[in-house]
Enzyme design. Structure first.
Site, short mmCIF file in Angstrom:
data_model
loop_
_atom_site.label_atom_id
_atom_site.label_comp_id
_atom_site.label_asym_id
_atom_site.label_seq_id
_atom_site.Cartn_x
_atom_site.Cartn_y
_atom_site.Cartn_z
CB CYS B 408 -1.25 0.44 1.27
SG CYS B 408 -0.04 -0.36 2.89
CG HIS B 452 -4.44 0.81 3.67
ND1 HIS B 452 -4.04 -0.37 3.01
CD2 HIS B 452 -5.23 1.07 2.93
CE1 HIS B 452 -4.43 -0.29 1.96
NE2 HIS B 452 -5.37 1.32 1.64
CG ASP B 468 -7.05 2.72 -0.54
OD1 ASP B 468 -5.59 2.62 -0.94
OD2 ASP B 468 -7.05 1.77 0.18
#
Lengths: 307, 652
Positions: B408, B452, B468
């Site tokens: 991520c 994350h 995202d």
């Protein structure tokens, strides 16, 4: 209330006996209580303090026939119980009763005999009968064994195991006489002569009746509470290896009844229990660890409040 | 008078003491130096061998030498004798050596008391449930040893059982003390170095690889409970540090001073209320769903919407929160902030820069650029993996065009860089995404592997919007969890393995128990204590009133016990009651009956002490003895009256 006469006769026994056994009234009384409670007595002390004389005196004064067995290490059970011998005239085996067939038996220095012989005596004591050659023969009544034992650190002895010590209702110690008593003994007449000249104060039948009335001495709930508290304390405390057994508790009650009867009471008091406790419990309690053996019963009495 | 000597230890008692030492010291083994474990073990073995062979203990001079050597060892190890670790080490050393001179019951008692303290020492290191169980076991064995020291005749199991019963009997008092004893804020043993050791968790910089490290940890970051139901997984963005400064490789926060007020006005509707329990991580950060609502007095907010605590979280913290998932703030964002959110170092990522120029040329507005970028990310078929290849200088370029594999932080980094090159203010937000709902107690557990990173872009008139980029390429990461999104060959923490259903079930249950323990036992803070007491009706629960209540309740408990014991004693006959009162009366003259004194003995003693009253005393004692010990026919009713009369008229 009970008629006074049996009591005075017992007082008479004590008074007469103390003319021979000087300065030992308490021990005499304990021995009588033991007899009245139908128990057997173990006297443990050094040689020469009057153990044998005590047994003699009791037998003589109570009008009982008396046998003395001197235990030795080569003694066999038959030497005590009796033996069957072939009789040529009748062409049959006749049983010759041993010295145990007497009303008062003095088993002198019992710990000198081998365990086998000891146990023959102890079985007879317990069952009040002798079985030999397939035939059971009852022992006379009353039947009272006074065993004497030298302290175990003496050489050449077989100490009685705990289970056998338990057969004796009481164990007492005579101890040295005090100064005045010893002086009287040394200065006075020969005790043997005094003893020989004594007349019985009691008949065997009377003694049996007394034993019966001792059993009827009242024991209250409060007193049973006290006995239970004492017994429970020996079981819970770490002072002893094992606590008192129910048989020991029964022995306490029986002895205390006799003690109360001797004091002309129809009920048992805590003092009676305390008086006989050293005699009854002393040989049944073995101190744990390295706690001193002497005074352990006194500590027990102090530790348990009377409920 | 000779000094009273304590009786010697019996072999059984020596065994009990050895068992106690093992039971309390074993859980401390991970916290003491290995040489000390070995030394203490040897001392115990030696003592065991001596107990076995019933040999005498070593001489005193040798023990003095051993103590000196041990202390020197501790000093050498820790450079000091004071503090938590050297203190515990010394305790263990002295306990082990005490065995070698434990000869009497008294020595045994000293060992047991030391053992009780060591059983407590475990909590300096850890306060989890297993530690509590281990400590309880230690206390149990130590209590049993106390019993064995008093009376070694019982078999071991019976002794243990009795010790257990005794501990159970102590439970009410323990609960009373737990609830009412005034709480101290902070850890009980506030020693330096203890709380500040490194812990896994987010950091305030982000470079490629910094978050994927966390994916291997299943430590719990925090727990949350939603009374009105858990929001969908895709809304569970737990906002942590916001990173706006980019130096070409690492992202850092702006570092502006946080304010006690939120930088935005809370909307009127759309709020979700929840409760959160954050594990200590020694940072100021709090985690909240985007975007968080009003702060309480103990919280601060940064300019970029991160909530902070006023103190670093050194202990577990429980907070009531409200968040607005649909809310965006910052439409009136400062020009300076926007400018800083567009900064890129010179020559950074030329390939994406060229591509962004292309998007910008074709787009009518920022929305079009955003769409183009998202489309590009999708078309690149980027692979979401825990084991991305290493990157060189131009991290965004290399990830997007060469390796195409990343975690991520690679996605967030590349997307933020791409947005900035296209002239859109963008920043990286780190935190946690998702969480696992424990069906047992309904708490959502967020672990370190849920860490994350995502991005936020600023659009005029709309403010900061969450984008995202991981969700574009690996939507399962957001909808389900990490395990569903990465390739099957990637190493995952054991707890994330979906194929072990039974393991997960056990874990859920254990988690629920741990959570309850954390909340109700460890989390029983001064504040909770005040709350509870207030609910129980205490008006101003401060430590004074608590101590007073504690004293009163403990006193009442003792009174109740005493009353009960007395009641047990009172169930007896009136004759005895009269007798005891009589004895008590005489007690004022120093002539009380000894507990083991029978009536006649007592009467005899009184008669000697008070000759003038001897006859009366004997009569009373006789009557009492007859009433209490005689046959029932004596007539208790009249006898009792007579006894009462005689006692009343007894005037020595």
């Amino acid at each position: 209330m009970r008629a006074p006469d049996p009591n005075t006769s017992m007082d008479g026994v004590i008074a007469a006996a103390s003319r021979v056994i000087l300065g030992k009234d308490h021990q005499l009384r304990l021995a009588l209580a033991c007899l009245l409670a139908r128990g057997h007595l173990l006297i443990e002390d050094l040689p020469g303090v009057g153990k044998t004389t005590l047994a003699h005196v009791l037998a003589q004064l109570l009008g009982l026939n008396f046998q003395r067995i001197q235990f030795t290490s080569d003694m066999l059970p038959a030497d005590i119980l009796g033996v069957s011998i072939y009789d040529r005239d009748s062409s049959a085996f006749n049983f010759h009763p041993g010295p145990i067939f007497a009303q008062v038996v003095l088993a002198d220095e019992i710990n000198r005999a081998t365990p086998k012989t000891q146990s023959a005596l102890l079985e007879a004591m317990e069952e009040r009968q002798v079985t030999a050659e397939g035939q059971t023969r009852p022992l006379p009544a009353p039947f009272f064994v006074i065993a004497t034992q030298n302290p175990q650190y003496q050489i050449g002895t077989f100490p009685l195991p705990e289970s056998q010590l338990d057969r004796f209702l009481m164990r007492i110690e005579l101890g040295y006489p005090d100064r005045a008593a010893e002086r009287e003994l040394l200065a006075g007449a020969d005790r043997r002569e005094v003893l020989a000249g004594m007349a019985p104060c009691l008949s065997p039948a009377e003694l049996l009746a007394h034993q019966e009335s001792v059993r009827r001495v009242h024991v209250s709930d409060a007193l049973i509470d006290y006995v239970q508290a004492l017994v429970a304390h020996t079981r819970e405390s770490a002072d002893w290896q094992a606590g008192l057994s129910p048989r020991a508790a029964l022995a306490l009650l029986a002895s205390a009844r006799a003690w109360a009867w001797l004091a002309d009471r129809d009920h048992v008091l805590p003092e009676d229990i305390q008086a006989i406790l050293p005699g009854v419990a002393g040989h049944r309690l073995r101190p744990a660890g390295d706690a001193p053996a002497t005074g352990s019963v006194a500590r027990l009495i102090e530790a348990v409040p009377i409920p | 008078m000779a000094k009273a000597r304590s009786p010697a230890l019996s072999p059984v008692q020596a065994w009990w003491l050895i068992a106690t030492g093992i039971a309390v010291a074993a859980p401390l083994v991970p916290h003491i130096p290995p040489w000390l474990t070995i030394a203490a073990g040897l001392a115990l073995l030696w003592r065991t061998a001596l107990a076995w062979q019933r040999k005498p203990l070593p001489p005193r001079w040798l023990l003095v030498l051993l103590v000196a050597a041990g202390c020197a060892g501790v000093l050498w190890q820790f450079r000091t004798l004071f503090g938590q670790n050297p203190g515990v080490a010394l305790l263990i050393l002295l306990l082990a050596l005490k065995y070698l001179e434990a000869r009497t019951i008294r020595d045994g008692l000293a060992v047991v008391f030391l053992a009780f303290f060591l059983a407590l020492a475990q909590f300096f290191y850890s306060q989890v449930i297993p530690a509590a169980i281990a400590s309880t076991l230690g206390v149990l064995v130590a209590t049993a040893t106390l019993l064995a020291l008093a009376d070694p005749r019982d078999p071991p199991l019976a002794t243990l059982r009795r010790a257990g019963v005794m501990l159970l009997q102590a439970l009410p008092l323990m609960l009373l003390l737990f609830v009412l004893f005034p709480r101290v804020q902070g850890p009980l043993w506030a020693l330096p170095r203890d709380a500040n050791s490194a812990r896994t968790g987010l950091s305030d910089t982000m470079a490629p690889g910094s978050i994927s490290e966390l994916s291997q940890s299943d430590a719990i970051a925090f727990r949350a409970r939603f009374p009105d139901g858990v929001p969908p997984q895709r809304q569970l963005y737990w906002r942590g540090p916001v990173l706006s400064d980019f130096d070409g490789r690492a992202w850092r926060p702006l570092g502006e001073k946080p304010q006690p007020r939120l930088p935005y006005t809370e909307p009127d509707a759309g709020g979700i209320d929840y409760e959160i329990i954050i594990e200590p991580h020694n940072r100021h950060w709090l985690f909240a769903l985007e975007l968080p609502g009003a702060t309480t007095a103990a919280m601060l907010a940064t300019h970029d919407y991160q909530l902070l605590a006023t103190e670093p979280l050194a202990t577990r913290r429980r907070l009531a929160m409200r968040s607005y998932p649909a809310f965006h703030a910052g439409s009136d964002e400062d020009a300076t902030v926007r400018r800083r959110a567009m900064f890129l170092p010179e020559g950074s990522n030329p390939r994406i820069r060229a591509l962004a120029a292309q998007w910008r040329a074709q787009a009518r507005n920022d929305d079009d650029v955003l769409l183009a970028a998202q489309t590009f990310f999708l078309r690149q078929r980027l692979l979401y993996t825990l084991m991305p290849p290493l990157l060189g200088e131009q991290t965004a370029d290399e990830f997007l065009f060469d390796t195409k594999q990343g975690f991520c932080e690679h996605f967030a980094n590349a997307f933020a860089v791409a947005m900035r090159t296209a002239g859109i203010p963008a920043r990286v937000v780190t935190g946690y995404q998702g969480g696992e709902l424990n069906p047992v107690d309904g708490w959502l557990t967020v672990r370190q592997y849920d860490a994350h990173a995502w991005t936020e872009v600023w659009l005029p008139g709309r403010g900061w919007l969450r984008i995202d980029p991981t969700a574009i390429s690996a939507p399962t990461r957001i909808d389900l969890n990490l395990a569903a999104a990465v390739p099957a060959s990637d190493p995952l923490p054991l707890l994330m393995r979906v194929d072990l259903a039974w393991l997960r079930d056990i874990r859920f249950r254990w988690d629920a128990v741990t959570n309850a323990w954390n909340q109700w036992v460890l989390g029983y803070s001064p504040a909770r204590q005040r709350d509870l007491l207030r609910r129980l009706g205490m008006r101003e629960p401060d430590w004074r009133s608590m101590t007073a209540t504690l004293a009163v309740l403990a006193g009442l408990a003792l009174l109740a016990l005493t009353a009960w014991t007395l009641r047990q004693r009172r169930r007896r006959d009136p004759v005895l009651a009269l007798w005891e009162r009589f004895s008590h009366r005489l007690g004022r003259r120093g002539l009380a009956r000894r507990p083991d004194e029978g009536p006649h003995d007592y009467a005899a003693r009184i008669a000697t002490a008070l000759p003038q009253a001897a006859a009366d005393m004997r009569a009373i004692a006789d009557l009492y003895a007859r009433l209490r010990y005689g046959p029932a026919t004596t007539g208790v009713g009249t006898g009792l009256d007579e006894l009462r009369r005689r006692m009343a008229s007894f005037a020595p």
